[in-house]
Design an enzyme around this catalytic site. Structure first.
Site, PDB file in Angstrom:
ATOM      1  N   ASN A 162       1.069  -1.276   0.036  1.00 50.59           N
ATOM      2  CA  ASN A 162      -0.372   0.339  -0.144  1.00 50.59           C
ATOM      3  C   ASN A 162       0.390   0.901   0.188  1.00 50.59           C
ATOM      4  OD1 ASN A 162       0.776  -0.376   2.457  1.00 50.59           O
ATOM      5  ND2 ASN A 162      -0.532   0.869   3.615  1.00 50.59           N
ATOM      6  N   GLU A 258       3.634  -4.433  12.465  1.00 51.40           N
ATOM      7  CA  GLU A 258       3.125  -2.910  12.375  1.00 51.40           C
ATOM      8  C   GLU A 258       1.737  -3.443  11.467  1.00 51.40           C
ATOM      9  OE1 GLU A 258       4.175  -0.196  13.237  1.00 51.40           O
ATOM     10  OE2 GLU A 258       6.322  -0.383  13.416  1.00 51.40           O
ATOM     11  N   LEU A 259       0.662  -3.305  11.964  1.00 52.21           N
ATOM     12  CA  LEU A 259      -0.318  -4.245  11.785  1.00 52.21           C
ATOM     13  C   LEU A 259      -1.827  -3.667  11.264  1.00 52.21           C
ATOM     14  CD1 LEU A 259      -0.043  -7.157  14.413  1.00 52.21           C
ATOM     15  CD2 LEU A 259       1.155  -6.787  11.815  1.00 52.21           C
ATOM     16  N   CYS A 292      -2.260   2.336   6.350  1.00 49.95           N
ATOM     17  CA  CYS A 292      -2.804   1.744   7.749  1.00 49.95           C
ATOM     18  C   CYS A 292      -3.527   3.049   8.528  1.00 49.95           C
ATOM     19  CB  CYS A 292      -1.634   1.009   7.817  1.00 49.95           C
ATOM     20  SG  CYS A 292      -0.544   1.984   8.282  1.00 49.95           S
ATOM     21  N   GLU A 390     -11.470  -3.606   9.504  1.00 45.55           N
ATOM     22  CA  GLU A 390     -11.129  -2.788   8.306  1.00 45.55           C
ATOM     23  C   GLU A 390     -11.102  -3.259   7.140  1.00 45.55           C
ATOM     24  OE1 GLU A 390      -6.329  -3.712   7.495  1.00 45.55           O
ATOM     25  OE2 GLU A 390      -6.020  -1.802   8.059  1.00 45.55           O
TER      26      GLU A 390
HETATM   27  P1  NAD Z   1      -0.325  -9.039   4.406  1.00 47.85           P
HETATM   28  O1  NAD Z   1      -0.534  -9.286   5.276  1.00 47.85           O
HETATM   29  O2  NAD Z   1      -0.624 -10.111   3.072  1.00 47.85           O
HETATM   30  O3  NAD Z   1       1.126  -8.424   3.867  1.00 47.85           O
HETATM   31  C1  NAD Z   1       1.712  -8.035   4.200  1.00 47.85           C
HETATM   32  C2  NAD Z   1       3.661  -9.048   3.423  1.00 47.85           C
HETATM   33  O4  NAD Z   1       3.435  -9.937   4.172  1.00 47.85           O
HETATM   34  C3  NAD Z   1       3.654  -9.591   2.378  1.00 47.85           C
HETATM   35  O5  NAD Z   1       4.407  -8.709   1.543  1.00 47.85           O
HETATM   36  C4  NAD Z   1       3.213 -10.206   1.470  1.00 47.85           C
HETATM   37  O6  NAD Z   1       3.886 -11.630   1.199  1.00 47.85           O
HETATM   38  C5  NAD Z   1       3.975 -11.021   4.057  1.00 47.85           C
HETATM   39  N1  NAD Z   1       3.310 -12.401   3.877  1.00 47.85           N
HETATM   40  C6  NAD Z   1       2.047 -12.726   3.884  1.00 47.85           C
HETATM   41  N2  NAD Z   1       1.719 -13.579   4.286  1.00 47.85           N
HETATM   42  C7  NAD Z   1       2.734 -14.301   5.165  1.00 47.85           C
HETATM   43  C8  NAD Z   1       3.798 -15.670   5.728  1.00 47.85           C
HETATM   44  N3  NAD Z   1       2.155 -16.180   6.439  1.00 47.85           N
HETATM   45  N4  NAD Z   1       5.039 -15.007   6.509  1.00 47.85           N
HETATM   46  C9  NAD Z   1       5.490 -14.242   6.214  1.00 47.85           C
HETATM   47  N5  NAD Z   1       4.762 -13.258   5.123  1.00 47.85           N
HETATM   48  C10 NAD Z   1       3.673 -13.275   4.781  1.00 47.85           C
HETATM   49  O7  NAD Z   1      -1.361  -8.032   4.751  1.00 47.85           O
HETATM   50  P2  NAD Z   1      -1.431  -6.565   2.909  1.00 47.85           P
HETATM   51  O8  NAD Z   1      -3.107  -7.537   3.488  1.00 47.85           O
HETATM   52  O9  NAD Z   1      -1.102  -7.063   1.646  1.00 47.85           O
HETATM   53  O10 NAD Z   1      -1.077  -5.262   3.343  1.00 47.85           O
HETATM   54  C11 NAD Z   1      -2.045  -4.300   4.112  1.00 47.85           C
HETATM   55  C12 NAD Z   1      -2.779  -5.040   5.898  1.00 47.85           C
HETATM   56  O11 NAD Z   1      -1.257  -3.689   5.810  1.00 47.85           O
HETATM   57  C13 NAD Z   1      -3.607  -3.559   5.937  1.00 47.85           C
HETATM   58  O12 NAD Z   1      -4.088  -4.715   7.095  1.00 47.85           O
HETATM   59  C14 NAD Z   1      -2.759  -2.562   6.327  1.00 47.85           C
HETATM   60  O13 NAD Z   1      -3.435  -1.493   8.179  1.00 47.85           O
HETATM   61  C15 NAD Z   1      -1.293  -2.988   7.151  1.00 47.85           C
HETATM   62  N6  NAD Z   1      -0.327  -2.021   7.249  1.00 47.85           N
HETATM   63  C16 NAD Z   1       0.213  -1.771   8.145  1.00 47.85           C
HETATM   64  C17 NAD Z   1       0.923  -0.320   8.786  1.00 47.85           C
HETATM   65  C18 NAD Z   1       1.519  -0.164   9.733  1.00 47.85           C
HETATM   66  O14 NAD Z   1       2.507   1.003  10.132  1.00 47.85           O
HETATM   67  N7  NAD Z   1       0.344  -0.517  10.979  1.00 47.85           N
HETATM   68  C19 NAD Z   1       1.184  -0.203   6.881  1.00 47.85           C
HETATM   69  C20 NAD Z   1       1.105  -0.372   5.906  1.00 47.85           C
HETATM   70  C21 NAD Z   1      -0.350  -1.901   5.735  1.00 47.85           C
END
Ligand code: NAD
Length: 519
Positions: A162, A258-259, A292, A390
């Site tokens: 994102n 960071e979720l 996020c 979310e």
């Molecule tokens: P996601 O958790 O599906 O993926 C994020 C990353 O993790 C990707 O690179 C993905 O390939 C990797 N991944 C997926 N499964 C994995 C596993 N089992 N083990 C290790 N790595 C794995 O997230 P998304 O849906 O692509 O991104 C959006 C989410 O991220 C939203 O919930 C958003 O709020 C959050 N986000 C949080 C912040 C913050 O700073 N708190 C910033 C940006 C996005």
């Protein structure tokens, strides 16, 4: 509208050059990425194997030993050079961000600015953050203690799509300057943008193997990285974050998570309505709500509710949605068909269960395949997915409140605790209310920009929104191990004293110390 004169395809030679930056990809497989604005193919990205990731981490670990021996100010120079390169090359960086994510130009610029600000901050402050410091010894004058900070080794960074430039780069900069090597696993959708960041770091003077990029699906390549790294920085969804945290815990390596968030905004009775409405547009619809820290629920004081809603909707009506590179465009599109389907399903389900659409509510395929209108809902209730889950899209739910205590209690509902905002003319009151809100950042009279852009202040989530913090001293200290070095001027057990006499002497000293010495 889609700008008919613009080409969204990237130069194939440039794409090949960037893909050459994947550190190891021996699977023989590729995956195809597409441009969200048009649906046209962008790149065939080679996929790494788990063995590739292990080999890349070994390489990083070897390079890291020499890197850790260099002076902090030498490492900081790389960050300061990166700062200049990012600002100079911003047009190409924004082209890549837009091509891969479909966000509007002005939101792509936020990423350029955030990387530059992070590079400058850690480039100028790392020495201070990493300096060893004296601590109180057991006995004044007799025991001296100094605390050192040592790099962890190889830091793995797993980042989402994102904010493809800043999420892939910014968390790694404090890791590098504190003497670590970085292995980055960006989301598969946005590899080119992340690879361009690695290329800029090389150009900024970073030696080989200190920033390597691997590629592929999270459950294979991400998990392999958690198995091989000495520390893991993860940004992504709460569901994945739990799995990442559990895997890191099994290896006893540290991690920051960071979720997600379901971020509330409170518009108090004394808020400046025009300012709140203008800020709410930015808070809800920047990067099409795929942020996020995006506002997804708003609690508005009953007395000003109607006036606020009218002002908010007027501003939304004048928003410009387009698939182009103009800074005048207010909102781009969803990153993928899956994201569009999720947002559409959230809105459709809410409407089917009785929510009202005040504006928006539909996809806009006439602009581009993944566009969704900025959407405002009323009448959202528990039992609708959108109430607490979310959405990660341009959708916000509005609620009235009568007492501030009620507004705070509702803002604290649900499991998330990432970001909140409060609109009020009385900033001191806003600060007091902030202490009652269980979120890692609270912005007063803005949605998210002031906290996100204040790199000296910690950013991260309470509760299910995360563990640990990025930015500030906390954002660099997480990548170091503490070592306390203590020395004693005298023998701990004095010669000639029996153990019993020593215990009596020690007891007298402790009583004296309590009276004369403050820790
Ligand atoms: P996601 O958790 O599906 O993926 C994020 C990353 O993790 C990707 O690179 C993905 O390939 C990797 N991944 C997926 N499964 C994995 C596993 N089992 N083990 C290790 N790595 C794995 O997230 P998304 O849906 O692509 O991104 C959006 C989410 O991220 C939203 O919930 C958003 O709020 C959050 N986000 C949080 C912040 C913050 O700073 N708190 C910033 C940006 C996005």
């Amino acid at each position: 509208m889609l700008d008919p004169g613009a080409s969204y395809a990237l130069d194939p030679r440039r794409v090949r050059g960037l893909l050459g930056g994947v550190a190891a990809a021996t699977s023989g497989e590729t995956f195809r990425t597409t441009a969200p604005f048009t649906g046209q193919p962008l790149a065939e990205v080679p996929v790494s194997t788990a063995a590739d990731v292990a080999a890349v981490c070994d390489r990083g670990r070897r390079a890291q030993r020499a890197w850790a021996e260099t002076e902090v100010r030498h490492r900081a120079r790389v960050l300061l050079a990166l700062h200049d390169l990012v600002l100079d090359r911003q047009a190409e960086i924004m082209d890549l961000i837009q091509a891969e994510s479909g966000k509007a130009r002005k939101h792509a610029f936020e990423e350029v600015a955030h990387v530059a600000m992070t590079a400058r901050y850690y480039g100028l402050t790392a020495q201070r953050h990493l300096r060893g410091a004296p601590r109180l010894g057991a006995f004044p004058g007799l025991t001296q203690v100094r605390v050192n900070r040592a790099p962890k080794g190889v830091v793995g960074i797993i980042s989402p799509w994102n904010y493809p430039f800043t999420m892939a780069l910014s968390d790694g900069l404090p890791a590098l300057v504190s003497g670590n090597a970085v292995v980055s696993k960006p989301d598969t959708l946005t590899m080119l943008t992340a690879l361009s960041g690695a290329e800029l770091l090389r150009e900024a003077g970073l030696p080989d193997d200190l920033w390597q990029v691997v590629s592929g699906p999270g459950p294979v390549v991400g998990t392999a990285l958690i198995d091989a790294a000495d520390y893991l920085c993860f940004t992504g969804s709460t569901t994945t974050g739990r799995a990442v945290g559990a895997q890191a815990a099994r290896r006893l390596v540290g991690c920051s998570l960071e979720l997600g968030g379901k971020n509330p905004m409170l518009v108090l009775r004394d808020a400046a309505i025009g300012r709140a409405a203008e800020g709410a547009v930015r808070a809800c619809f920047s990067s099409a709500g795929q942020m996020c820290v995006s506002t997804e629920r708003m609690y508005v004081a009953d007395d000003i509710y109607d006036a606020f809603v009218a002002a908010f909707l007027r501003r939304i009506e004048s928003m410009r949605l387009a698939a182009d590179r103009s800074f005048e465009t207010d909102m781009g599109c969803m990153v993928s068909a899956a994201q569009l389907a999720k947002v559409t399903a959230h809105v459709d389900e809410a409407v089917a269960k009785g929510a009202r659409v005040l504006i928006g509510g539909r996809p806009r395929p006439g602009i581009g395949p993944l566009f969704f209108e900025p959407t405002v809902l009323e009448g959202v209730r528990p039992g609708m997915s959108i109430f607490a889950d979310e959405s990660f899209g341009p959708v916000v739910s509005l609620y009235r409140f009568t007492t501030e205590a009620d507004a705070v209690a509702r803002a604290n509902e649900g499991g998330y605790g990432l970001n909140a905002s409060i609109y009020t003319r009385d900033v001191s009151r806003g600060r007091r209310l902030a202490t009652q809100i269980r979120c890692g950042t609270v912005n007063i009279n803005e949605g998210y920009v002031p906290s996100f852009a204040s790199i000296d202040s910690p950013m991260g989530g309470m509760r299910e929104s995360g563990l640990g913090r990025r930015q500030g001293p906390e954002g660099i200290h997480r990548y170091t191990d503490l070592q306390a070095v203590a020395s004693s001027r005298v023998r701990v057990a004095p010669v000639g004293l029996s153990d019993e006499a020593y215990a009596r002497l020690f007891t007298r000293s402790l009583r004296l110390l309590k009276r004369v010495r403050r820790p």
